[in-house]
Design an enzyme around this catalytic site. Sequence first.
Site: not given
Ligand code: FBP
Length: 274
Positions: A186
């Site tokens: 991812k």
């Molecule tokens: P989103 O689609 O809301 O961005 O979720 C993906 C993710 O990777 C989550 O799994 C994780 O909590 C968040 O984004 C990480 O966010 P940050 O960039 O603040 O660390």
Amino acid sequence: MLRRAYNDIGKHIRLNKILKNNRALIFAFDHGVEHGPSDFPSDRIDPRVVVKNVVEEGVDAIMTTLGIASMTYDIWGGRVPMIIKVTGKTSLRPEPQRLVQSVFGYVRDAVAVGADAVAATVYWGSEYEDIMLERWFSIRLTAERYGLPALQLAYPRGSAIKNMYDPEVVKYGVRAAIESGADLIKTYYTGSEESFREVVRVASGIPILMSGGRARDDPVDFLRDVRAVMNAGANGVVVGRNVFQHRDPRSMIRALKMIIHEDKSVEEVARLVE
Ligand code: FBP
């Protein structure tokens, strides 16, 4: 006949449950830890409300914590594959320590709740890369033993990284992810179909999924990004906020499924999310 290793068979079967025709819409739901409860609209504070919606609408898998999985097992169990994220950090930490993810569960507990995969973050380029790599390889080793695929959130992040969405930096993270044995990756969207096509090339056949990111002011813009990464050859998306912060999460899921699994254009599905 050469019999395949038991864990190899398990990993194969579980991966095929998550990826349908090699594509997946995975719902990310680890934000309560990563960002805190303020990420959730007030009518969606209860995790059961959110999980019920995404299960009923039919996402391909849910990625969440052991805590949420155990509070909602009667909703997702037997219906939607579960990916347990076994690393985490809070945003309550002082800024410099946000560059490392801590242990947030164990692979054996993920097996115990019936998970189909585990997930862990590696902040490539972080000051704490060394610790995170030890954690990653330990998680991967146990997951491999039990036949669970390991999804890596391969996020370039750290004081040496000027722009974590820079295609060269994202490609470096993805290359490191494949060399560290990730079964699914991812990563960030690099901003264009052309640049993401190069990211897909670097993944060299290991399934690659776009990380959703901040909820867009115009949800159609998010659909455009998803269409672009699918055109670029990605295997799907792992999305959280653009679904659970949308005024109608179920319509957003419907639109995403139509792009990812039915190859619909943005124009064909935009009305669902506007
Ligand atoms: P989103 O689609 O809301 O961005 O979720 C993906 C993710 O990777 C989550 O799994 C994780 O909590 C968040 O984004 C990480 O966010 P940050 O960039 O603040 O660390």
